[in-house]
Design a protein around this motif. Structure first.
Motif, mmCIF file in Angstrom:
data_model
loop_
_atom_site.group_PDB
_atom_site.id
_atom_site.type_symbol
_atom_site.label_atom_id
_atom_site.label_comp_id
_atom_site.label_asym_id
_atom_site.label_seq_id
_atom_site.Cartn_x
_atom_site.Cartn_y
_atom_site.Cartn_z
ATOM 1 N N LEU A 2 0.866 -1.163 0.000
ATOM 2 C CA LEU A 2 0.000 0.000 0.000
ATOM 3 C C LEU A 2 0.909 1.221 0.000
ATOM 4 O O LEU A 2 1.650 1.467 0.948
ATOM 5 N N ARG A 3 0.921 1.979 -1.118
ATOM 6 C CA ARG A 3 1.801 3.143 -1.193
ATOM 7 C C ARG A 3 1.290 4.221 -0.249
ATOM 8 O O ARG A 3 0.067 4.385 -0.106
ATOM 9 N N PRO A 4 2.162 4.993 0.362
ATOM 10 C CA PRO A 4 1.730 5.991 1.359
ATOM 11 C C PRO A 4 0.708 6.978 0.799
ATOM 12 O O PRO A 4 -0.171 7.433 1.533
ATOM 13 N N GLU A 5 0.830 7.302 -0.519
ATOM 14 C CA GLU A 5 -0.086 8.300 -1.066
ATOM 15 C C GLU A 5 -1.507 7.750 -1.263
ATOM 16 O O GLU A 5 -2.433 8.490 -1.565
ATOM 17 N N ALA A 6 -1.680 6.387 -1.101
ATOM 18 C CA ALA A 6 -3.026 5.802 -1.230
ATOM 19 C C ALA A 6 -3.829 5.951 0.071
ATOM 20 O O ALA A 6 -5.050 5.775 0.074
ATOM 21 N N LEU A 7 -3.154 6.309 1.139
ATOM 22 C CA LEU A 7 -3.848 6.418 2.440
ATOM 23 C C LEU A 7 -4.498 7.794 2.603
ATOM 24 O O LEU A 7 -3.990 8.809 2.128
ATOM 25 N N VAL A 17 -1.162 9.493 15.535
ATOM 26 C CA VAL A 17 -0.087 10.141 14.769
ATOM 27 C C VAL A 17 1.193 10.146 15.623
ATOM 28 O O VAL A 17 1.225 10.734 16.704
ATOM 29 N N VAL A 18 2.210 9.455 15.158
ATOM 30 C CA VAL A 18 3.476 9.387 15.904
ATOM 31 C C VAL A 18 4.400 10.535 15.514
ATOM 32 O O VAL A 18 5.104 11.104 16.337
ATOM 33 N N GLU A 19 4.341 10.881 14.197
ATOM 34 C CA GLU A 19 5.288 11.894 13.705
ATOM 35 C C GLU A 19 4.725 12.519 12.445
ATOM 36 O O GLU A 19 4.124 11.818 11.625
ATOM 37 N N THR A 20 4.877 13.818 12.299
ATOM 38 C CA THR A 20 4.518 14.446 11.024
ATOM 39 C C THR A 20 5.736 15.189 10.484
ATOM 40 O O THR A 20 6.491 15.816 11.232
ATOM 41 N N VAL A 21 5.903 15.036 9.173
ATOM 42 C CA VAL A 21 7.010 15.752 8.520
ATOM 43 C C VAL A 21 6.422 16.593 7.405
ATOM 44 O O VAL A 21 5.735 16.066 6.526
ATOM 45 N N PHE A 22 6.665 17.883 7.450
ATOM 46 C CA PHE A 22 6.141 18.789 6.438
ATOM 47 C C PHE A 22 7.122 18.876 5.265
ATOM 48 O O PHE A 22 8.317 19.110 5.461
ATOM 49 N N LEU A 23 6.645 18.622 4.039
ATOM 50 C CA LEU A 23 7.551 18.560 2.885
ATOM 51 C C LEU A 23 7.225 19.587 1.817
ATOM 52 O O LEU A 23 7.629 19.451 0.671
ATOM 53 N N GLY A 24 6.450 20.626 2.154
ATOM 54 C CA GLY A 24 6.091 21.600 1.135
ATOM 55 C C GLY A 24 4.785 21.240 0.486
ATOM 56 O O GLY A 24 3.718 21.511 1.033
ATOM 57 N N GLN A 25 4.913 20.565 -0.693
ATOM 58 C CA GLN A 25 3.666 20.252 -1.392
ATOM 59 C C GLN A 25 2.970 19.044 -0.785
ATOM 60 O O GLN A 25 1.878 18.662 -1.226
ATOM 61 N N SER A 26 3.614 18.376 0.192
ATOM 62 C CA SER A 26 2.961 17.249 0.853
ATOM 63 C C SER A 26 3.437 17.166 2.294
ATOM 64 O O SER A 26 4.352 17.876 2.687
ATOM 65 N N GLY A 83 -1.992 -2.635 16.128
ATOM 66 C CA GLY A 83 -0.541 -2.933 16.180
ATOM 67 C C GLY A 83 0.112 -2.672 14.841
ATOM 68 O O GLY A 83 -0.539 -2.762 13.794
ATOM 69 N N GLY A 84 1.390 -2.307 14.830
ATOM 70 C CA GLY A 84 2.125 -2.003 13.603
ATOM 71 C C GLY A 84 2.013 -0.532 13.229
ATOM 72 O O GLY A 84 1.235 0.214 13.835
ATOM 73 N N GLU A 85 2.826 -0.113 12.230
ATOM 74 C CA GLU A 85 2.849 1.286 11.826
ATOM 75 C C GLU A 85 2.630 1.401 10.329
ATOM 76 O O GLU A 85 3.003 0.481 9.583
ATOM 77 N N VAL A 86 2.026 2.493 9.894
ATOM 78 C CA VAL A 86 1.977 2.770 8.453
ATOM 79 C C VAL A 86 2.423 4.202 8.206
ATOM 80 O O VAL A 86 2.411 5.039 9.103
ATOM 81 N N LEU A 87 2.835 4.431 6.941
ATOM 82 C CA LEU A 87 3.282 5.754 6.510
ATOM 83 C C LEU A 87 2.237 6.297 5.552
ATOM 84 O O LEU A 87 1.789 5.578 4.651
ATOM 85 N N ALA A 88 1.824 7.544 5.748
ATOM 86 C CA ALA A 88 0.860 8.150 4.829
ATOM 87 C C ALA A 88 1.464 9.411 4.249
ATOM 88 O O ALA A 88 2.163 10.150 4.943
ATOM 89 N N ARG A 89 1.227 9.633 2.964
ATOM 90 C CA ARG A 89 1.690 10.885 2.344
ATOM 91 C C ARG A 89 0.455 11.615 1.846
ATOM 92 O O ARG A 89 -0.301 11.086 1.028
ATOM 93 N N LEU A 90 0.281 12.830 2.373
ATOM 94 C CA LEU A 90 -0.915 13.602 2.033
ATOM 95 C C LEU A 90 -0.484 14.795 1.215
ATOM 96 O O LEU A 90 0.439 15.528 1.617
ATOM 97 N N SER A 91 -1.137 14.993 0.059
ATOM 98 C CA SER A 91 -0.749 16.172 -0.720
ATOM 99 C C SER A 91 -1.447 17.398 -0.135
ATOM 100 O O SER A 91 -2.553 17.312 0.373
ATOM 101 N N LEU A 92 -0.765 18.522 -0.197
ATOM 102 C CA LEU A 92 -1.259 19.744 0.438
ATOM 103 C C LEU A 92 -1.322 20.870 -0.571
ATOM 104 O O LEU A 92 -0.473 20.960 -1.457
ATOM 105 N N ASP A 137 -4.072 24.826 2.743
ATOM 106 C CA ASP A 137 -4.581 23.769 3.614
ATOM 107 C C ASP A 137 -4.060 23.919 5.045
ATOM 108 O O ASP A 137 -2.893 24.267 5.248
ATOM 109 N N PRO A 138 -4.927 23.604 6.048
ATOM 110 C CA PRO A 138 -4.456 23.556 7.433
ATOM 111 C C PRO A 138 -3.669 22.270 7.643
ATOM 112 O O PRO A 138 -3.800 21.337 6.847
ATOM 113 N N PRO A 139 -2.850 22.205 8.680
ATOM 114 C CA PRO A 139 -2.130 20.968 8.946
ATOM 115 C C PRO A 139 -3.108 19.805 9.101
ATOM 116 O O PRO A 139 -4.147 19.965 9.754
ATOM 117 N N PRO A 140 -2.828 18.646 8.477
ATOM 118 C CA PRO A 140 -3.796 17.555 8.439
ATOM 119 C C PRO A 140 -4.047 16.932 9.809
ATOM 120 O O PRO A 140 -5.177 16.565 10.124
#
Lengths: 356, 350, 283
Positions: free
Chosen positions: B271-276, B293-302, B312-321, B325-328
């Motif tokens: 499951l690619r992060p951008e699908a979440l 939410v364990v950690e958020t990293v701001f990357l500009g456009q996402s 249990g377990g962790e997943v990575l999500a990439r949200l386009s911004l 947009d307000p912080p997700p």
């Protein structure tokens, strides 16, 4: 020379300050000065050093309880620099034959103290004010005794020059000393009329022999080695080197006829700390019994008249100082060479550079 | 096929550097070999260039077997990692070198050198020495030297590694344009997956001396054949579950539907992060779960979010911004997470 | 008034000064053991207030001839060393660990014996009845012994033997510094091995060649034991004349003048070697 004299000045000043606060040293009042734990004797290295130790140094150490440390090589330039520095490391040093006179002239040596060094029975040639004659040696002719059998070798330099009667490669020293004399003798000059040397005549005679000289040697080991290797069949050389070969039964003989006698000179560098003990060492070296020991090993015999009688009979003919040999040779005129050495050397260099 | 590599094996003592590699590159194609260091990609490149002779297998160039031919007989242009420009020769002399070795006439050499320098936009730099050029310029000289003699194949060995990011991106596109224009068959080596995705017609992913998968970048990204490829190419969430009756139960999300024909048993899902989707956006998604939410990293456009799943377990999500947009989501907040089942990919060899 | 900027500059300056101080002992040592004696030498040569010593050293045919001869011999030794050393250095730079160990051992072995002993060994090997001539004669290759000794060829053989490592090591070092990708690149671009060598490897090794040549040349000029023994008196080097002046005639001012002339000649040729190799590199 400023750096050297400056240093000497400093040392003298330091010595003066030290002396000012002290009573006069004991030896100034007639007694022997305090013993150092060692003295340094500088001489030619190699087999000579071993035999000097065996004959003289051991005896000196036994008599006086002062250790003798030996160094080498003999180096006149170093002697001069040492004396200039004001603190010579050497207590006694051997001096190359031709340099003895100059050493005295340049005031590099302490006078020989005849109240310690007993020269009363020495011949005139062995009595000098600043130089002690340790032994005599000769530049003689070495030859392959298997090529020139039963005494058929050249005797004298005219025969050495005679390449038709005595064919084969030859070697002479790459130096004017001895060679100019030999050339004149080859040209018929009597032994007592060599000096002053007529250089033009000598070099003209040398021109004749030049094509037959395979090697102009530089170090004393060379002529002996070349005779052994049959690189040459005739070579001039220090008689001691040939003597060594005879003792090892190599087919090499020594011919003393018209050989050039020189004395090996010893001196005490001026200003050296233990000069008194240097004189004592020289006195040990006058002992004819020890001189005989030394001569038996190296053939370099001391000048004490009794020495020969301590040497085994079969060795006596190989000593340059044996009476029969002595009268067939001449003493190299050190005075002439001191005066003309540089000029002769330069001419020699030029002559060596003429190709052919 | 312009280049065919068949069954190449190369061992160094006990180490197997290449364990049976097959690869075809079509004429005019840009093929990238992507792999971590030690995967054998450099050895493969050297084998193609002729600096290595393989223990087994063959190398064919334009149908001709060149396995044992020396490098100079292969007509292959190569750009080295550190460019390997001749430091004592001017730029023009460097570029002229392969033509001189081919004994071309003087006028032709001058013409083609000028042409090559124009292609890489270095006209007027001919008289300079390599050390008087910037890294990017040196890189272009190396490229000009590699293509000036019209090679059958162009080899690029991590040529952008030493350049800073901006320059690297500009040069990547420039090289790609040049390659298309000249229809140069190109074998490119890199460990940088982003670079591989940008430049390639096809990518061959290598690991441990073997090729894991070959295909167009989109295919590899969307449908990786192995867990290694899925993990190495882009960012990924690999979810392990059990398949049964065309559905799989995944910790944190419950049962999700699987495509037809999926046999029962353990299964790895990509499951690619951008699908979440998270928070409010997750509501419309057919498959949903919850996480903190364990950690958020701001990357500009996402923005990237690391989420600890309730099951249990962790997943990575990439949200386009968008800029407005307000912080997700804030760290520590518990949010809804969702995705569409068609975005799931079953990794065949998980 | 001192602004913060001032004190920062002061601190930066202080750091530079500290770095310079680290080099002071070495500079002092160089000054004491090198520059000072050279100056003393110069001063000594004009001690008598005239240039007479220099006149003799530079105008007299004898000394000119010997200087020219010495330079010629040094140049020949340098050339032979270069031809022999380059392949050795090249092989070493490509050899494996054991090859390098073996090569180094073989090269350094002679260093553990004195020059004098090595020179005498050559006397035994190269003589008329020496090992080499005996082999050649036994093999039927020659009838009369070759004159290998007591002439220029003997001097050259002996000096090359002693000086070879001084040529090998700088070349070896410069070959090691060359990026191995460069010769790969050359071959990949179509160069056969020999052309890759001539166009790439050799020009890039020229700094090592230059250093080796300078080292061997300068050391050759100072040799006197080897030429004296192996030259049979037929080869005279300036250093032999200088030694004569110092040790036998104590004419130190003239020796100083000769040394100065030799020094100047050496520096001039050293500069020339540097210029030639620099020129060749970019040709």
């Amino acid at each position: 020379m400023t750096i050297l004299t400056n240093r000497r000045g400093l040392l003298q000043a330091a010595g003066g300050i030290a002396a000012a606060g002290l009573p006069l040293p004991a030896f100034a009042q007639g007694a022997a000065p305090p013993k150092p734990d060692r003295i340094v004797v500088n001489a030619s290295g190699g087999g000579m050093a071993t035999n000097l130790r065996r004959a003289y140094f051991v005896e000196f150490e036994r008599l006086h309880g002062i250790r003798v440390v030996d160094t080498s090589p003999v180096d006149f330039g170093k002697l001069r620099a040492m004396v200039a520095s004001g603190n010579p490391e050497w207590t006694v040093t051997e001096i190359g034959g031709q340099d003895a006179e100059r050493a005295k002239e340049l005031n590099l040596l302490e006078p020989i103290d005849t109240s310690i060094v007993d020269l009363s029975r020495y011949p005139a040639v062995g009595r000098h004010s600043h130089v002690f004659v340790g032994s005599a040696y000769s530049t003689a002719l070495g030859y392959r005794s298997d090529v020139f059998r039963d005494g058929s070798h050249p005797k004298g330099w005219a025969e050495f020059w005679d390449v038709r009667r005595f064919p084969g490669a030859r070697s002479l020293r790459n130096h004017p000393v001895d060679n100019l004399e030999f050339a004149l003798l080859a040209d018929g000059v009597p032994m007592d009329q060599i000096y002053p040397i007529d250089m033009d005549r000598a070099f003209r005679k040398l021109d004749q022999i030049r094509p037959h000289i395979a090697v102009w040697w530089t170090t004393g080991a060379q002529p002996a080695q070349m005779l052994v290797d049959r690189e040459v069949v005739l070579a001039t050389g220090w008689n001691g080197r040939f003597f060594e070969l005879s003792r090892r039964n190599a087919p090499v003989g020594t011919e003393f006829a018209q050989g050039s006698l020189k004395s090996s000179a010893w001196g005490i560098p001026r200003g050296t700390r233990n000069a008194y003990w240097g004189q004592q060492l020289l006195q040990v070296m006058t002992n004819p019994r020890l001189q005989a020991m030394y001569a038996t090993e190296l053939s370099y015999a001391g000048l004490h008249p009794d020495t020969a009688s301590f040497v085994a009979e079969d060795i006596r003919p190989l000593l340059p100082t044996a009476p029969a040999n002595l009268e067939r040779q001449f003493w190299l005129n050190v005075g002439w060479w001191t005066e003309n050495g540089a000029r002769a050397q330069e001419r020699w260099n030029r002559w060596m550079l003429q190709r052919g | 096929m312009e280049l065919s590599v068949k069954g190449i094996v190369r061992r160094f003592g006990q180490v197997v550097a290449l364990g049976g590699v097959d690869l075809d590159v079509a004429e005019g194609e840009f093929l990238t070999i992507l792999g971590p260091s030690g995967s054998g990609k450099t050895t493969l490149l050297k084998t193609v260039a002729g600096f290595e002779i393989p223990d087994e297998g063959r190398v064919l160039l334009g149908g001709e077997d060149v396995t044992l031919a020396p490098p100079r007989r292969r007509d292959v242009g190569m750009v080295f990692q550190n460019y390997a420009l001749f430091p004592h020769m001017s730029v023009a002399q460097n570029v002229a070198f392969p033509l001189e070795m081919r004994r071309r006439p003087r006028e032709e050499i001058a013409r083609r050198v000028a042409e090559a320098l124009r292609l890489v936009e270095l006209e007027g730099y001919g008289e300079r020495l390599p050390r008087q050029l910037s890294g990017g310029q040196q890189q272009r000289v190396a490229l000009a030297r590699a293509i000036v003699f019209g090679p059958r194949l162009l080899l690029l060995d991590e040529p952008f590694g030493a350049l800073d990011r901006k320059l690297r991106e500009a040069l990547q596109l420039e090289v790609r344009r040049l390659q298309r224009r000249l229809r140069l068959t190109t074998l490119f080596i890199t460990h940088d997956q982003e670079e591989a995705l940008i430049m390639s017609d096809r990518i061959a992913v290598m690991d441990k001396g073997r090729i894991e998968q070959v295909g167009p970048p989109g295919d590899l990204y969307a449908r990786p054949a192995t867990r290694f490829v899925a993990d190495f190419l882009g960012e990924s969430n690999l979810l392990d579950g059990a398949a049964r009756n065309r559905s799989a139960s995944i910790p944190g999300f419950g049962a999700v539907p699987l495509p037809a024909g999926q046999p029962d048993g353990p299964v790895t899902l990509l499951l690619r992060p951008e699908a979440l989707r998270v928070a409010a956006d997750a509501a419309a998604m057919p498959c949903r779960g919850q996480g903190r939410v364990v950690e958020t990293v701001f990357l500009g456009q996402s923005a990237k979010l690391r989420l600890a799943l309730d099951g249990g377990g962790e997943v990575l999500a990439r949200l386009s911004l968008r800029p407005s947009d307000p912080p997700p989501a804030r760290e520590g907040e518990t949010v809804a997470i969702g995705f569409a089942p068609e975005d799931l990919h079953v990794v065949p060899r998980g | 008034m001192s602004s913060p900027g001032d004190s920062r500059r002061t601190i930066a300056r202080r750091r530079e000064t500290a770095l310079f101080l680290l080099a002071v002992p070495a500079l002092l040592l160089l000054g004491i053991i090198f520059a000072w004696p050279v100056l003393r030498l110069l001063a000594m040569s004009v001690e008598d207030g005239t240039l007479a010593n220099f006149e003799k050293a530079t105008l007299d045919e004898l000394y000119l001839y010997v200087l020219f001869d010495s330079v010629k011999i040094a140049a020949m030794v340098m050339a032979i060393c270069l031809v022999v050393a380059y392949p050795v250095a090249f092989w070493l730079s490509r050899a494996g660990r054991w090859g390098v160990a073996l090569g180094m051992f073989a090269l350094l072995l002679p260093f553990w014996t004195s020059v004098l002993v090595r020179t005498y060994a050559w006397l035994v090997l190269l003589g008329r009845n020496g090992v080499v001539n005996r082999w050649l004669r036994d093999a039927g290759l020659i009838e009369a012994p070759l004159p290998l000794l007591h002439n220029t060829s003997g001097v050259l053989i002996g000096m090359v033997h002693v000086l070879l490592p001084y040529m090998v090591f700088p070349i070896y070092a410069s070959l090691l510094r060359i990026d191995p990708d460069l010769s790969r690149a050359a071959e990949g671009l179509g160069a056969p091995a020999w052309r890759s060598f001539l166009r790439v490897t050799f020009p890039l090794s020229l700094p090592g060649v230059s250093a080796g040549c300078a080292l061997v040349f300068v050391l050759s000029l100072g040799f006197f034991i080897t030429p004296a023994l192996l030259g049979g008196g037929r080869v005279i080097m300036v250093s032999m004349l200088i030694e004569q002046q110092v040790r036998e005639f104590l004419d130190w001012p003239f020796a100083a003048a000769l040394s100065t002339v030799l020094l100047v000649a050496t520096l001039a040729i050293y500069a020339l070697i540097g210029r030639i190799t620099r020129g060749a590199r970019h040709a």
